[in-house]
Each structure stands twice: as structure tokens, then as C-alpha cells.
Design a protein around this motif. Structure first.
Motif, PDB file in Angstrom:
ATOM      1  N   GLU A  68     -38.251 -46.107  45.712  1.00  0.00           N
ATOM      2  CA  GLU A  68     -37.451 -46.878  44.748  1.00  0.00           C
ATOM      3  C   GLU A  68     -35.969 -46.556  44.933  1.00  0.00           C
ATOM      4  O   GLU A  68     -35.577 -45.387  44.986  1.00  0.00           O
ATOM      5  CB  GLU A  68     -37.885 -46.532  43.329  1.00  0.00           C
ATOM      6  N   ASP A 114     -32.103 -51.243  41.304  1.00  0.00           N
ATOM      7  CA  ASP A 114     -32.449 -51.301  39.881  1.00  0.00           C
ATOM      8  C   ASP A 114     -31.236 -51.702  39.040  1.00  0.00           C
ATOM      9  O   ASP A 114     -31.327 -52.585  38.174  1.00  0.00           O
ATOM     10  CB  ASP A 114     -32.953 -49.938  39.403  1.00  0.00           C
ATOM     11  N   ARG A 149     -41.359 -54.525  43.837  1.00  0.00           N
ATOM     12  CA  ARG A 149     -41.671 -53.536  42.812  1.00  0.00           C
ATOM     13  C   ARG A 149     -42.569 -52.451  43.407  1.00  0.00           C
ATOM     14  O   ARG A 149     -43.470 -52.738  44.204  1.00  0.00           O
ATOM     15  CB  ARG A 149     -42.368 -54.182  41.615  1.00  0.00           C
ATOM     16  N   TYR A 168     -37.642 -50.746  41.983  1.00  0.00           N
ATOM     17  CA  TYR A 168     -37.669 -51.663  43.116  1.00  0.00           C
ATOM     18  C   TYR A 168     -37.127 -50.999  44.379  1.00  0.00           C
ATOM     19  O   TYR A 168     -36.158 -50.234  44.332  1.00  0.00           O
ATOM     20  CB  TYR A 168     -36.843 -52.913  42.789  1.00  0.00           C
TER      21      TYR A 168
END
Length: 642
Positions: free
Chosen positions: A556, A561, A529, A535
Motif C-alpha cells: 500500500e 491514499d 485496493r 491502495y
């Protein structure tokens, strides 16, 4: 996607693609080329002669990125420098772009009904304009020659540029405006034009005849309306129930992104790219065809119901050539599906990394077999299996040049088999190759699908032999990658892939179904995370900030995700799943319904902006539009089974 895909020369391009949401550019295309419009200036900033970034390999440097596709335009728009409040957005979730400023408004699009790289532009000045301003263009290359041609009552101009094989045909469409006041300002004399890329001057007359047939005498505004109406006829009725208007608009725009991304250039000697799908649209730096990204885009098309586009993509896999360049690294096996990606002409590009080596990604072969199985399961198309391709009928090509090479690159482990060490889904550097769980898992999925394809083809012997290998691969997978009750990303020990976003895909493929192992994997995802709320792919082990991957692997990654959202739904955690997707939907709604590669998690010069801003390549296609559509369809399927 790993930046090891990209040499240093593309870092500047990546910087341009990583601007925050307010600056995201919008792309249009028709399968023959791309154009990009900048909302900051309400101008066209790119017009590419082909639907990919690199045409072919360089003869003197075959491991380079290759010969760049010609871009004709640096800036094209209204000349009023004092104009303010510029913007640009898609009309009705289409590929028609509506630009506005205080000086007026314009439309830009590349028409699907006209089978050439053509950009239609039109501008409607505000009533206060007196003729002192006009359409203004800054060409990307110096104009070498200009020729006026009269045909069928139309006066057109043909431009040739320094260092470009392609030429550009300028066809006036709108009312006359102002006489050009500056040299080479050919567009100033009218308010609407069609810019048509030609590969040679001999194409001028047929291109004009084809264009006039397509235009059918319509005015520019009417052409845009007809384009949108024809797009609506192409769409398929969604088989999902949307939670709101934002989801519906994102679905519709994603559907169009998939269409824009697919090459419709006809195959010919020296170019075999019809049906290939790029990983991103420009300004994203990945507008070149990757096997893996294309697999996700194609399965999205399959499951949506776009049979023709999905079929074209499958045929592209089996008609691309030359391939099999890396036989020395694939146990001597000749193969059809590229180990990384393709140049625009359809030839294999095994990718030049910054360390100066090639990649081997065996997961590509399993993914191609997965796509073929998904298509056959949906459409029961026996004629496809018998279609002639580069290496013979498609079925035999899949058997002999995809399945067999994959089987030739297995290793014994425990009482079973695993796929040999490779660079796999996140494209590690070749010197760091490992035995990846993802590659073995996708081999299981792809070969299991191919066993069913063999049954459809009446090849029972191959079906039985393949299923035996699948059983051994499952045994080997369990022994190699499930250790101490935990699912691991690699056979080799190491913090980087101990927990890995690719493990979620493995669960969604059904290769791992033990509830305890699934729950443990989801719990450990908290280690990935990031500050933006989603993520990252892996726990990066890079320590040198001068290396691109040091920053890239901190951001990310939306594909992860989406994958986690699907796992949550399989676990019945529908609220958690919906929260992940809704966040992406909301952020996309504020950014032209574009799904980016990543969100900023750790701001840096390479990925500037606020935490949560879109970054990386955007809009993404397979890992963006395709991933969103697939998770929506999977959710609808899971709901229907309750």
C-alpha cells in the motif's frame, strides 16, 4: 518510489527501514546533519556529518550511488545492560527526542540555532545509579587519533576516524560523572555533551566560539527547553480546523519533518546544495534529494506559509550544479533541473538502476515550474525572479533551461502534443520507458503556471507562446490518454498502467474534469485496493519474486491514499475521504506521528511485519508529511468554497 532507484547494495538498509510500527526509529536534524534514536534501546544509533546519504559521485564510478556520508555512531547510550522498558519519542511535536529506560532518561537533539552538524545529548540517571554505569559509545569507525584541546576554560576532545575526512569535537556540558573505565569511552566522564562534526581541524576554535555563543551558559535541560520554544516561534498558525488532537499533533510533527529535511549547508565552490530537501529522513533509505518528492515538500511549505524555506528550496533547484548530464537523451537540450535526483553536493544524479542504466523523468521539469508558480501565486515575490542563479537570473534560467527543454521534448499526437517517452512518476526502468499520462499532465500544469510567471516578469511574448503549447498539450493529452471513455496511465496498452494511482493526481491537478471520466477512474481504483485497506500504485506485471519490485509494487502506497482522499472530496464524498485520512492519522499517532512510505499489504522478507504495519522508507517527507499537509489545506479550501 520505485526500488529501481536503489542498487542491490541498499537492500539490507531497506530491510532495517521496514520494521513494524513498534520499532520505528526517530530522527532529529538541523539542516546540517541527522541523528537517529532507537526506541528499542533508548540509544543513538546514527549521527551523520551531513543532511543526506551520499556526498558526491565517485570519480571512478559516476553512475554509482556515490560517496557515503560519514556516520560517526553505531550506538550511544547508558551502559546499564540490565536496563529495561526503553522508549524514545518526540517532545511536544518537535525534533527534541526524549529517551527513557529503567536506568534513567535522556534528551537528544540537533539545534537549529547552531549552524553546524551538532548533536546535543544529556542523561539523567535514576537515583539508584551509583556511578558504576555511564554514557557509553560504540563508534562506527575506529578512532585514528585523539587530541585534548583547552580553550576558554573548557577542555574538549577532537577525534579523527579511519576513512573519514570529517573529525568530531566532543564538548562536555554536564556535571562530571565517572572516570572512563575503558579505552575510547570519552563520554563516560560527563552526563551531557555536544558532539560537533567538523570538516577540518582548523575549524575547532571558531566552532567552539560559535557554540559558546549559542549555548549562552545554559544547562543541557534548559537548552532543550529553549530549542522547543524557538521552534514554536518558527511555526506558522495553521489555516485548518482539526477534527481532533491526533490531527493537530500530526500536522505539527509533519511541519517539523519538513524543516529537518531541508539542507541549510551554505553553498561554496564544489557544493551547491543549500535548500535541497531529502525524500525521507533516516532510517528511511531515501534520505537524498529527489526533484519530485522535493516539489511536494516545497509546495506544502508554500501553502503553509513558510516563505523562507520555500524560497530556499526554489533557489536550490536553480543553483544545483552540475546538471544537464543527460543531454543525449533529452533531444540535445541543456537543462537545469535534474532528470532524477541530486547528490548531497548538489550535482545531478541521473540514478543508477539495478539494470545499469540511467532514468529520464520529464515530469520533474513540469513539477519544478509548478512549484515556482505556486510560490509566486502565494507571495508575489518579483525579487526572486531577478535573483542571480547558476545559469543567470532565476526567471531566464526557468525559461531557457526548464521550460524550453520541456518544449523540446514534446511529440505530435493526434492534433496536439504529448511529452516524449520517459520513466515518469513511478520511475520505470529506462528500457521500459513509455508515454505516461502523468508526464504530459504535469507539463500542462507546469507550463500553464510558467505562463503566469512570464506575465509577472513582463515577458508577454513567452507567455503567449507557452499558452499555445499548453492548448496543444491538452489536445494531445485528451487524444492519447482518454480512450473509450477511460483515463489511461500510458499511451501504450498494458494492464500495469491501465489503472494507475498517478491518475488521481492528474484529476486533482484539474487536467481531467469530466465527471464521468473521474467517476470511472475512481471506480477502477478498486483494482488497486490491497489487503491492508488502502491502495497500491499500479497492477504490477513482475513475475519473478527475486526482483525487488515484485514485492515493492504489492504494498500500500500512502501517496496514492492521500490522492484518492482529495478526489473523493472533490466529488463530495467527504465521509469516504475522511475515513482514508483518519486511518493514516490514527496509525501515525501510534508511531511517533511518523508518516511512512507504505503499509505492509503482502508480508515478505523485504517488507516484514503484520498487514498494515508501516514499511518502506520512514519517515517520508514530500510524499508523507508534505502530502498530509497539502490534503489538509486542500480540504480546508474546498470547505471554504461551499
Amino acid at each position: 518510489m520505485s526500488f529501481s532507484r536503489n542498487p542491490v547494495s541498499l537492500i539490507c538498509a531497506s530491510l532495517f527501514a521496514c520494521l513494524p510500527a513498534v520499532a520505528s526509529h526517530v530522527a532529529t536534524g538541523n539542516g546540517f546533519g541527522f541523528a537517529v534514536v532507537s526506541p528499542e534501546t533508548a540509544t543513538v544509533s546514527k549521527f551523520y556529518a551531513h543532511p543526506y546519504s551520499f556526498v558526491q559521485p565517485k570519480a571512478d564510478d559516476p553512475l554509482s550511488e556515490g560517496v557515503e556520508t560519514v556516520n560517526f555512531i553505531k550506538a550511544l547510550g547508558w551502559s546499564d545492560a540490565a536496563a529495561n522498558s526503553p522508549s524514545a519519542s518526540y517532545e511536544e511535536d518537535s525534533h527534541v527526542i526524549h529517551a527513557r529506560s529503567s536506568a534513567g532518561e535522556g534528551l537528544f537533539f540537533m539545534p537549529f540555532g547552531f549552524e553546524r552538524a551538532a548533536l546535543v545529548i544529556s542523561w539523567k540517571p535514576n537515583p539508584a545509579e551509583t556511578g558504576r554505569n555511564s554514557l557509553h559509545v560504540e563508534w562506527k569507525r575506529p578512532v585514528k587519533t585523539e587530541r585534548v584541546i583547552r580553550m576558554a576554560g573548557t577542555e574538549v576532545q577532537l577525534l579523527r576516524f579511519e576513512g573519514a575526512e570529517e573529525c568530531l569535537l566532543l564538548i562536555p556540558l554536564g556535571e562530571k560523572w565517572a572516570a572512563p573505565a575503558q579505552p575510547q569511552q570519552y563520554l563516560a566522564g560527563n552526563l551531557a555533551w555536544a558532539l560537533v562534526s567538523l570538516e577540518s581541524e582548523s575549524e575547532v576554535q571558531p566552532a567552539l566560539r560559535e557554540f559558546n555563543r549559542w549555548r549562552a551558559g545554559l544547562a543541557p535541560q534548559a537548552l532543550a527547553k529553549r530549542e522547543i520554544a524557538e521552534l514554536e516561534l518558527w511555526r506558522v498558525k495553521p489555516s485548518v480546523q482539526f477534527a481532533g488532537e491526533k490531527e493537530r499533533h500530526l500536522w505539527r510533527q509533519s511541519e517539523v519533518m519538513l524543516r529537518i529535511a531541508q539542507s541549510r549547508e551554505p553553498n561554496r565552490p564544489g557544493r551547491n546544495n543549500n535548500g535541497l530537501i531529502v525524500a525521507s529522513l533516516p532510517d528511511g533509505v531515501w534520505f537524498t534529494p529527489w526533484v519530485r518528492d522535493m516539489a511536494y515538500a516545497t509546495v506544502a511549505l508554500v501553502r503553509m506559509g513558510h516563505k523562507n524555506e520555500a524560497r530556499a528550496a526554489l533557489l536550490a533547484y536553480f543553483n544545483a550544479r552540475p546538471t544537464g548530464k543527460m543531454r543525449a537523451e533529452t533531444a540535445g537540450a541543456d537543462y537545469q533541473i535534474s532528470v532524477v535526483r541530486y547528490f548531497g553536493d548538489g550535482s545531478e544524479e541521473p540514478f543508477f538502476t539495478m539494470e545499469g542504466s540511467t532514468n529520464i523523468e520529464f515530469d520533474n521539469w513540469g513539477l519544478a515550474l509548478w512549484v515556482l508558480g505556486e510560490y509566486q501565486r502565494k507571495y508575489e515575490d518579483p525579487a526572486l525572479l531577478g535573483t542571480p542563479t547558476y545559469r543567470g537570473r532565476l526567471y531566464e534560467s526557468a525559461r531557457d533551461y526548464v521550460a524550453k527543454p520541456l518544449l523540446a521534448n514534446l511529440e505530435e499526437y493526434g492534433q496536439g502534443l504529448i511529452v516524449a517517452a520517459d520513466t515518469s512518476i513511478w520511475e520505470e526502468r529506462q528500457k521500459d520507458k513509455k508515454h505516461f499520462a502523468f508526464s504530459t499532465a504535469v507539463a500542462i500544469v507546469g507550463l500553464r503556471n510558467f505562463a503566469e510567471t512570464a506575465r509577472r516578469a513582463g515577458d508577454q511574448a513567452t507567455r503567449i507562446a507557452i499558452l499555445k503549447q499548453v492548448d496543444l498539450l491538452q489536445t494531445g493529452f485528451n487524444a492519447a490518454f482518454i480512450r473509450d471513455g477511460k483515463l489511461r496511465g500510458t499511451l501504450e496498452e498494458g494492464v500495469k498502467n491501465d489503472i494507475d494511482g498517478a491518475l488521481l493526481v492528474i484529476i486533482n491537478f484539474g487536467v481531467v474534469s469530466d465527471p464521468a471520466i473521474v467517476r470511472n477512474t475512481v471506480e477502477r481504483m478498486e483494482l488497486l485496493r490491497v489487503a491492508s485497506g488502502g491502495y497500491k500504485r499500479v497492477r504490477s506485471t513482475y513475475t519473478d519474486p527475486s526482483i525487488f519490485e515484485y514485492w515493492y509494487e504489492k504494498q500500500e502506497f500512502l501517496f496514492v491514499d492521500f490522492s484518492l482522499a482529495e478526489v473523493y472530496r472533490r466529488l463530495g464524498r467527504n465521509t469516504d475521504a475522511a475515513a482514508i485520512v483518519q486511518r493514516i492519522v490514527d496509525k501515525s499517532a501510534a508511531d511517533h506521528n511518523i508518516i511512512p512510505e507504505m503499509y505492509v499489504s503482502v508480508p515478505c522478507p523485504l517488507f516484514p511485519g503484520e498487514i498494515g504495519d508501516p514499511t518502506g522508507a520512514l519517515p517520508m517527507v514530500g510524499y508523507g508529511a508534505g502530502a498530509y499537509i497539502m490534503q489538509a489545506l486542500q480540504w480546508a479550501k474546498l470547505e471554504s468554497n461551499y
